[in-house]
Design an enzyme around this catalytic site. Sequence first.
Site, PDB file in Angstrom:
ATOM      1  CD  GLU A 114      -5.739   2.845   2.253  1.00 40.92           C
ATOM      2  OE1 GLU A 114      -5.346   3.033   1.052  1.00 40.92           O
ATOM      3  OE2 GLU A 114      -5.558   3.776   3.003  1.00 40.92           O
ATOM      4  CE  LYS A 154       3.049  10.691  -1.410  1.00 44.69           C
ATOM      5  NZ  LYS A 154       2.264   9.506  -1.734  1.00 44.69           N
ATOM      6  CG  ASP A 160      -1.541  10.349   2.328  1.00 47.66           C
ATOM      7  OD1 ASP A 160      -1.759  10.473   0.978  1.00 47.66           O
ATOM      8  OD2 ASP A 160      -2.363   9.771   2.919  1.00 47.66           O
ATOM      9  CG  ASP A 191      -2.384   0.797   1.254  1.00 43.53           C
ATOM     10  OD1 ASP A 191      -2.315   1.628  -0.015  1.00 43.53           O
ATOM     11  OD2 ASP A 191      -3.162   0.768   1.973  1.00 43.53           O
ATOM     12  N   GLY A 245      -5.026   7.765   4.064  1.00 42.51           N
ATOM     13  CA  GLY A 245      -6.157   8.323   3.947  1.00 42.51           C
ATOM     14  C   GLY A 245      -6.494   9.264   2.748  1.00 42.51           C
TER      15      GLY A 245
HETATM   16  C1  5RP Z   1      -5.479   6.274   0.172  1.00 39.05           C
HETATM   17  C2  5RP Z   1      -4.054   6.007   0.692  1.00 39.05           C
HETATM   18  C3  5RP Z   1      -2.871   6.078  -0.096  1.00 39.05           C
HETATM   19  O1  5RP Z   1      -2.224   5.188  -0.068  1.00 39.05           O
HETATM   20  C4  5RP Z   1      -2.104   7.554   0.025  1.00 39.05           C
HETATM   21  O2  5RP Z   1      -3.088   8.719  -0.082  1.00 39.05           O
HETATM   22  C5  5RP Z   1      -0.980   7.691  -1.030  1.00 39.05           C
HETATM   23  O3  5RP Z   1      -1.441   8.022  -2.222  1.00 39.05           O
HETATM   24  P1  5RP Z   1      -0.642   8.016  -3.691  1.00 39.05           P
HETATM   25  O4  5RP Z   1       0.018   6.614  -3.859  1.00 39.05           O
HETATM   26  O5  5RP Z   1      -1.657   8.354  -4.629  1.00 39.05           O
HETATM   27  O6  5RP Z   1       0.133   9.291  -3.400  1.00 39.05           O
HETATM   28  O7  5RP Z   1      -3.712   6.076   1.824  1.00 39.05           O
HETATM   29  O8  5RP Z   1      -6.168   5.927   1.219  1.00 39.05           O
END
Ligand code: 5RP
Length: 224
Positions: free
Chosen positions: A105, A123, A86, A83, A97
């Site tokens: 998740e 990140k 952010d 996964d 989220g």
């Molecule tokens: C979704 C999440 C995503 O994993 C998080 O927002 C990262 O997103 P991205 O890979 O598009 O930067 O928690 O609920």
Amino acid sequence: MGNDQEKEAAARASLQFIKDGQIVGLGTGSTAAHFIRLLGEKVRGGLRVRGIPTSEDSRRLAESLSIPLTSLDEYQQIDVTVDGADEVDPQLRLIKGGGGALLREKIIASASRKLVIVADESKRVPHLGKFPLPIEVIRFAQALVASKIETLGGKPQLRIKSGAPFVTDEGNHILDCNFGKIGDPSHLARVLSDMPGVVEHGLFIGMATTVLIARGTEIIELNP
Ligand code: 5RP
């Protein structure tokens, strides 16, 4: 290298954690989508896995790639979940989220032997809190929860999508809460978990078993 190329590179690096025959949690967001697409290629090449998606978006993507799917009804233990996040701090605590899927998740993460987080360098943060913390709330209680969050020093904002409140896969709303630098994430997580009306919050503490950060062409692997 752009953010999206880094996201794909991190997702590609996570494939080493996937073994034949496993039950695999499929994350949500643009980085997780890279992972799902790459997993789809592996499945086409003969890898046998069954995925459990963390959102309807990820379910649709996995189905379009013919990745066999299963559910928590059939399997209560997941071998590995990949996964995105952010924010990731040096203790591998996460804010998640941004894509609105934090509830499923976190449930999938809690049922996973391994949680591999894939992310681009942007990140990685010294302290959590620059990214507003997503909190999934029961609609009935959202104003009450918002006022309690203000007393905790947070600035809640109801998430809006296409001019209307964003509705999660479980039918709830999301408050994006700006706390500034979160000094004690574990304490805040406990306070939020104890708040009636809060369904789940985006602090993932002690859950990630590996974080793969792509920085340019380099992959940095972080372990607790
Ligand atoms: C979704 C999440 C995503 O994993 C998080 O927002 C990262 O997103 P991205 O890979 O598009 O930067 O928690 O609920």
